[in-house]
Design a protein around this motif. Structure first.
Motif, PDB file in Angstrom:
ATOM      1  N   MET A   1      16.329   5.240  -4.294  1.00 12.58           N
ATOM      2  CA  MET A   1      17.299   4.373  -4.962  1.00 12.58           C
ATOM      3  C   MET A   1      18.712   4.926  -4.878  1.00 12.58           C
ATOM      4  O   MET A   1      19.686   4.165  -4.857  1.00 12.58           O
ATOM      5  CB  MET A   1      16.899   4.173  -6.428  1.00 12.58           C
ATOM      6  N   ALA A   2      18.828   6.247  -4.830  1.00 15.56           N
ATOM      7  CA  ALA A   2      20.154   6.857  -4.718  1.00 15.56           C
ATOM      8  C   ALA A   2      20.731   6.620  -3.322  1.00 15.56           C
ATOM      9  O   ALA A   2      21.933   6.374  -3.169  1.00 15.56           O
ATOM     10  CB  ALA A   2      20.070   8.351  -4.999  1.00 15.56           C
ATOM     11  N   VAL A   3      19.867   6.684  -2.304  1.00 15.22           N
ATOM     12  CA  VAL A   3      20.323   6.474  -0.926  1.00 15.22           C
ATOM     13  C   VAL A   3      20.604   5.005  -0.648  1.00 15.22           C
ATOM     14  O   VAL A   3      21.572   4.645   0.018  1.00 15.22           O
ATOM     15  CB  VAL A   3      19.266   7.016   0.068  1.00 15.22           C
ATOM     16  N   ARG A   4      19.711   4.148  -1.197  1.00 11.13           N
ATOM     17  CA  ARG A   4      19.854   2.711  -0.958  1.00 11.13           C
ATOM     18  C   ARG A   4      19.556   1.956  -2.254  1.00 11.13           C
ATOM     19  O   ARG A   4      18.406   1.588  -2.514  1.00 11.13           O
ATOM     20  CB  ARG A   4      18.918   2.271   0.159  1.00 11.13           C
ATOM     21  N   PRO A   5      20.553   1.715  -3.066  1.00 13.48           N
ATOM     22  CA  PRO A   5      20.354   1.116  -4.391  1.00 13.48           C
ATOM     23  C   PRO A   5      19.656  -0.235  -4.377  1.00 13.48           C
ATOM     24  O   PRO A   5      19.077  -0.645  -5.384  1.00 13.48           O
ATOM     25  CB  PRO A   5      21.779   0.990  -4.939  1.00 13.48           C
ATOM     26  N   THR A   6      19.710  -0.959  -3.247  1.00 13.27           N
ATOM     27  CA  THR A   6      19.079  -2.277  -3.191  1.00 13.27           C
ATOM     28  C   THR A   6      17.629  -2.220  -2.718  1.00 13.27           C
ATOM     29  O   THR A   6      16.959  -3.255  -2.684  1.00 13.27           O
ATOM     30  CB  THR A   6      19.879  -3.204  -2.252  1.00 13.27           C
ATOM     31  N   ALA A   7      17.150  -1.051  -2.384  1.00 11.83           N
ATOM     32  CA  ALA A   7      15.800  -0.913  -1.821  1.00 11.83           C
ATOM     33  C   ALA A   7      14.764  -0.687  -2.913  1.00 11.83           C
ATOM     34  O   ALA A   7      14.027   0.317  -2.896  1.00 11.83           O
ATOM     35  CB  ALA A   7      15.775   0.222  -0.799  1.00 11.83           C
ATOM     36  N   LEU A   8      14.691  -1.613  -3.858  1.00 13.16           N
ATOM     37  CA  LEU A   8      13.762  -1.443  -4.970  1.00 13.16           C
ATOM     38  C   LEU A   8      12.308  -1.432  -4.511  1.00 13.16           C
ATOM     39  O   LEU A   8      11.539  -0.541  -4.886  1.00 13.16           O
ATOM     40  CB  LEU A   8      13.978  -2.554  -6.005  1.00 13.16           C
ATOM     41  N   VAL A   9      11.918  -2.414  -3.717  1.00 15.39           N
ATOM     42  CA  VAL A   9      10.525  -2.502  -3.284  1.00 15.39           C
ATOM     43  C   VAL A   9      10.114  -1.287  -2.447  1.00 15.39           C
ATOM     44  O   VAL A   9       9.054  -0.698  -2.695  1.00 15.39           O
ATOM     45  CB  VAL A   9      10.271  -3.815  -2.517  1.00 15.39           C
ATOM     46  N   PRO A  10      10.910  -0.871  -1.435  1.00 11.70           N
ATOM     47  CA  PRO A  10      10.541   0.339  -0.686  1.00 11.70           C
ATOM     48  C   PRO A  10      10.430   1.573  -1.590  1.00 11.70           C
ATOM     49  O   PRO A  10       9.546   2.412  -1.387  1.00 11.70           O
ATOM     50  CB  PRO A  10      11.690   0.503   0.315  1.00 11.70           C
ATOM     51  N   ALA A  11      11.297   1.676  -2.589  1.00 14.36           N
ATOM     52  CA  ALA A  11      11.244   2.828  -3.494  1.00 14.36           C
ATOM     53  C   ALA A  11       9.964   2.804  -4.314  1.00 14.36           C
ATOM     54  O   ALA A  11       9.309   3.839  -4.497  1.00 14.36           O
ATOM     55  CB  ALA A  11      12.461   2.811  -4.423  1.00 14.36           C
ATOM     56  N   LEU A  12       9.574   1.611  -4.769  1.00 12.08           N
ATOM     57  CA  LEU A  12       8.339   1.487  -5.541  1.00 12.08           C
ATOM     58  C   LEU A  12       7.126   1.797  -4.676  1.00 12.08           C
ATOM     59  O   LEU A  12       6.203   2.509  -5.110  1.00 12.08           O
ATOM     60  CB  LEU A  12       8.224   0.069  -6.114  1.00 12.08           C
ATOM     61  N   LEU A  13       7.105   1.282  -3.456  1.00 15.10           N
ATOM     62  CA  LEU A  13       5.975   1.530  -2.557  1.00 15.10           C
ATOM     63  C   LEU A  13       5.876   3.009  -2.193  1.00 15.10           C
ATOM     64  O   LEU A  13       4.767   3.566  -2.119  1.00 15.10           O
ATOM     65  CB  LEU A  13       6.121   0.683  -1.290  1.00 15.10           C
ATOM     66  N   ALA A  14       7.013   3.644  -1.981  1.00 18.01           N
ATOM     67  CA  ALA A  14       7.009   5.071  -1.650  1.00 18.01           C
ATOM     68  C   ALA A  14       6.462   5.887  -2.812  1.00 18.01           C
ATOM     69  O   ALA A  14       5.666   6.820  -2.613  1.00 18.01           O
ATOM     70  CB  ALA A  14       8.427   5.523  -1.300  1.00 18.01           C
ATOM     71  N   SER A  15       6.866   5.552  -4.034  1.00 16.16           N
ATOM     72  CA  SER A  15       6.384   6.267  -5.215  1.00 16.16           C
ATOM     73  C   SER A  15       4.881   6.087  -5.393  1.00 16.16           C
ATOM     74  O   SER A  15       4.147   7.045  -5.652  1.00 16.16           O
ATOM     75  CB  SER A  15       7.128   5.769  -6.460  1.00 16.16           C
ATOM     76  N   LEU A  16       4.406   4.845  -5.215  1.00 15.36           N
ATOM     77  CA  LEU A  16       2.978   4.578  -5.338  1.00 15.36           C
ATOM     78  C   LEU A  16       2.191   5.287  -4.239  1.00 15.36           C
ATOM     79  O   LEU A  16       1.079   5.775  -4.476  1.00 15.36           O
ATOM     80  CB  LEU A  16       2.730   3.066  -5.266  1.00 15.36           C
ATOM     81  N   SER A  17       2.750   5.361  -3.052  1.00 12.25           N
ATOM     82  CA  SER A  17       2.066   6.016  -1.937  1.00 12.25           C
ATOM     83  C   SER A  17       1.866   7.502  -2.205  1.00 12.25           C
ATOM     84  O   SER A  17       0.798   8.061  -1.923  1.00 12.25           O
ATOM     85  CB  SER A  17       2.869   5.824  -0.642  1.00 12.25           C
ATOM     86  N   VAL A  18       2.875   8.137  -2.768  1.00 11.57           N
ATOM     87  CA  VAL A  18       2.765   9.553  -3.092  1.00 11.57           C
ATOM     88  C   VAL A  18       1.663   9.787  -4.121  1.00 11.57           C
ATOM     89  O   VAL A  18       0.843  10.708  -3.994  1.00 11.57           O
ATOM     90  CB  VAL A  18       4.106  10.097  -3.615  1.00 11.57           C
ATOM     91  N   SER A  19       1.624   8.941  -5.139  1.00 11.26           N
ATOM     92  CA  SER A  19       0.585   9.074  -6.154  1.00 11.26           C
ATOM     93  C   SER A  19      -0.799   8.844  -5.552  1.00 11.26           C
ATOM     94  O   SER A  19      -1.760   9.543  -5.886  1.00 11.26           O
ATOM     95  CB  SER A  19       0.823   8.070  -7.291  1.00 11.26           C
ATOM     96  N   ALA A  20      -0.912   7.868  -4.665  1.00 14.96           N
ATOM     97  CA  ALA A  20      -2.195   7.579  -4.020  1.00 14.96           C
ATOM     98  C   ALA A  20      -2.659   8.748  -3.174  1.00 14.96           C
ATOM     99  O   ALA A  20      -3.857   9.081  -3.149  1.00 14.96           O
ATOM    100  CB  ALA A  20      -2.074   6.317  -3.168  1.00 14.96           C
ATOM    101  N   VAL A  21      -1.741   9.381  -2.468  1.00 13.78           N
ATOM    102  CA  VAL A  21      -2.090  10.548  -1.649  1.00 13.78           C
ATOM    103  C   VAL A  21      -2.651  11.662  -2.526  1.00 13.78           C
ATOM    104  O   VAL A  21      -3.645  12.312  -2.181  1.00 13.78           O
ATOM    105  CB  VAL A  21      -0.864  11.050  -0.854  1.00 13.78           C
ATOM    106  N   GLY A  22      -2.022  11.892  -3.667  1.00 13.48           N
ATOM    107  CA  GLY A  22      -2.515  12.917  -4.587  1.00 13.48           C
ATOM    108  C   GLY A  22      -3.912  12.607  -5.087  1.00 13.48           C
ATOM    109  O   GLY A  22      -4.764  13.497  -5.195  1.00 13.48           O
ATOM    110  N   LEU A  23      -4.169  11.335  -5.393  1.00 11.86           N
ATOM    111  CA  LEU A  23      -5.494  10.933  -5.868  1.00 11.86           C
ATOM    112  C   LEU A  23      -6.543  11.112  -4.785  1.00 11.86           C
ATOM    113  O   LEU A  23      -7.628  11.653  -5.041  1.00 11.86           O
ATOM    114  CB  LEU A  23      -5.453   9.476  -6.325  1.00 11.86           C
ATOM    115  N   VAL A  24      -6.228  10.680  -3.575  1.00  8.23           N
ATOM    116  CA  VAL A  24      -7.177  10.827  -2.460  1.00  8.23           C
ATOM    117  C   VAL A  24      -7.477  12.289  -2.195  1.00  8.23           C
ATOM    118  O   VAL A  24      -8.631  12.674  -1.957  1.00  8.23           O
ATOM    119  CB  VAL A  24      -6.624  10.144  -1.193  1.00  8.23           C
ATOM    120  N   ALA A  25      -6.448  13.133  -2.242  1.00 10.91           N
ATOM    121  CA  ALA A  25      -6.649  14.563  -2.011  1.00 10.91           C
ATOM    122  C   ALA A  25      -7.599  15.162  -3.046  1.00 10.91           C
ATOM    123  O   ALA A  25      -8.470  15.985  -2.717  1.00 10.91           O
ATOM    124  CB  ALA A  25      -5.304  15.291  -2.045  1.00 10.91           C
TER     125      ALA A  25
END
Length: 257
Positions: free
Chosen positions: A47-71
């Motif tokens: 969001m700091a790099v691209r303030p209008t990129a709400l959906v990509p920021a949300l997907l990136a955050s969810l992806s990181v959490s999913a990776v941790g769960l899978v691991a």
């Protein structure tokens, strides 16, 4: 009421009932920190790099959490901690996505902190401070476990120790009513006030930033990171200084005299 010691290093609020305080273990170790911090950090950075990129920021955050769960699942470790985190991130992401406002990514956390603040204040008001209640619960479990162990070694019941629930002097909750344990009661209240102040500080800093809207989203994200794991670890340490088994034993000894 007797002091208790533990050889195991506990995590979270359980760390306050340990003979020694391990700050890394208390916050779940490096892995726990990564699983707690990185999803929010990724959202903040995108969001700091691209303030209008709400959906990509949300997907990136969810992806990181999913990776941790899978691991965790692949390594056959308990997914409890990361699962709770991913549920929080998911709810936060859905709220932000549906509203179209990035600031709502932090709204769920604000509500959780507000709920904890109210719970702490109510517990103090009714004379069952949360820190004391948790310590009492852990000690009851320890006592009951010890009694079961004694019964298993003495199946006929000969020599079975008297239940601590029958003896006010050693009952885990006797600190609430026994004047001789007023020092212990004071420490439990003080520890709960420290916990209360942590939640209050988060709200005092974050709520104005949340209400400021989209222009303060980056600042709100930075505040959430700073007032997250670092403040939590510092709070646990302060509480431990007040209510560690050794401190409680000293308080019992002073009031007994």
């Amino acid at each position: 009421m007797s002091s208790r010691s533990t050889d195991s290093v506990r995590t979270g609020l359980g760390a306050i009932d340990s003979e020694r305080f391990d700050v890394m273990a208390a916050v779940g170790g490096w892995r726990g920190i990564v699983e707690s911090v990185v999803p929010t950090l990724v959202f903040v950075v995108v969001m700091a790099v691209r303030p209008t990129a709400l959906v990509p920021a949300l997907l990136a955050s969810l992806s990181v959490s999913a990776v941790g769960l899978v691991a965790r699942l692949v390594q056959r470790q308990s997914p409890a901690q990361v699962l709770g985190g991913i549920v929080l991130v998911l709810v936060s992401a859905l709220w932000a996505w549906r509203s179209g406002e990035a600031s709502n990514f932090y709204a769920t956390g604000l509500m959780i902190n507000a709920a904890w603040l109210v719970a702490c204040l109510v517990s103090l008001l009714v004379g069952w401070p949360i820190v004391g209640a948790l310590m009492t619960l852990w000690h009851r479990v320890t006592d009951e476990s010890g009694r079961r162990s004694d019964r298993s070694e003495d199946p006929d019941g000969d020599g079975e120790p008297k239940s601590t629930d029958d003896d006010p002097a050693v009952r885990p909750s006797s600190w609430r009513t026994d004047p001789a344990l007023r020092g212990v009661k004071f420490r439990y209240h003080a520890g709960t006030w420290v916990l209360t102040l942590m939640f209050a500080l988060r709200l005092v800093v974050e709520v104005p930033l949340y209400l400021a809207g989209e222009q303060a989203v980056s600042y709100l994200g930075a505040a959430r990171l700073i007032l997250g794991v670092p403040l939590y670890a510092l709070t646990l340490w302060f509480i431990w200084l007040l209510v560690a088994p050794g401190r409680i034993a000293q308080a019992e000894g002073r009031t007994a005299r």
